[in-house]
Design an enzyme around this catalytic site. Structure first.
Site: not given
Length: 271
Positions: A53-54, A92, A120, A122, A189
């Site tokens: 999602d960057s 993501d 992925k 979070e 991270e």
């Protein structure tokens, strides 16, 4: 023009990543958002391509990843998958798409239909039920601990996590919980090197670091960052691999080699 790969390199699978970790072979991961870069990164031997999602930052120009939609990730996942890379394709789940296990599964299915081989998401202990729900339904899961960008407002900014004794203890609890729930991979991270090292030695699954020291099972960077394409201040954990290289492919080759031989990250890229 076609981006289909003609490669004798064995495909990287989820069990292959575990075998690499068990053998002490470092895992090289990069973000990727399109077919042309998927082909280039694959030729360089990148093990994992992350449709992160960057893309909200580096492609769409947002200050955070929060505006990125599931459709955005699905579109770019399909672009990457069309190159048929030998690397594992991870996508993501964006902000707001995994509030319940059922939502997470429905949205993960959409990403896997687009070409993802793993998703992925979070979060730590609170996500254990969701991770278990996905894994039981044949969706491989990569967890993401430490500085989780989707929580930027809750954190009050992009800050190193696990610096305090309480923070480190919570990160260890999170790591145990996501592994017990069935996660097969975890990104760490912006975590202090000593804490990331403890997590890596504690877990049996591979850890992928970004600003988490050299002891992790592998490393990841945002593609644009490692190519020196970023506005403003460069994050401490980023190295510009374009410096001294004649072209992008050589820079990616240098990144993969540096991850594999352990020369990246150095202490200057860690906390």
């Amino acid at each position: 023009m076609t981006y289909l790969q003609e490669s004798s390199r064995p495909a990287v699978t989820v069990p292959k990543l575990q075998a690499m970790r068990d053998a002490g072979e470092k895992i090289a991961m990069l973000t990727c958002y399109d077919a042309s870069f998927a082909a280039l990164l694959d030729r360089a031997g990148t093990d994992v391509l992350l449709i992160g999602d960057s893309l909200g930052n580096v492609l769409q120009g947002h200050a955070t990843t929060l505006p990125v939609s599931l459709d955005d990730i699905a579109y770019h996942t399909a672009c990457v998958a069309r190159a048929q890379p030998r690397a594992l394709v991870v996508a993501d789940l964006p902000f707001g798409t995994y509030g319940t296990p059922a939502d997470a599964f429905a949205n993960a299915v959409e990403l896997m239909r687009a070409g993802a081989q793993m998703v992925k998401l979070e979060g730590g202990e609170w996500l254990a039920e969701t991770i278990r729900f996905l894994v039981e339904r044949s969706v491989p899961v990569c967890a993401h601990l430490g500085l989780t960008p989707q929580s930027v407002h809750a954190f009050g900014g992009f800050k190193v996590q696990g610096k305090t004794e309480a923070g480190a203890a919570q990160l260890l609890r999170d790591a145990r919980a996501i592994e017990a729930a069935g996660a097969q991979l975890v990104v760490l991270e912006a975590v202090p090197t000593l804490v990331a090292s403890e997590v890596t030695h504690m877990l049996k699954i591979p850890t992928i670091g970004i600003g988490a020291g050299a002891d992790c099972s592998g490393q990841v960077l945002v593609l644009h960052d490692m190519l020196g394409i970023y506005p403003g201040k460069r994050p401490r954990f980023v190295k510009d691999f374009m410096q001294g290289q004649p072209n992008i492919e050589a820079a990616v080759d240098a990144y993969v080699k540096a991850v594999k031989d352990g020369s990246f990250p150095g202490p200057e890229h860690s906390f």
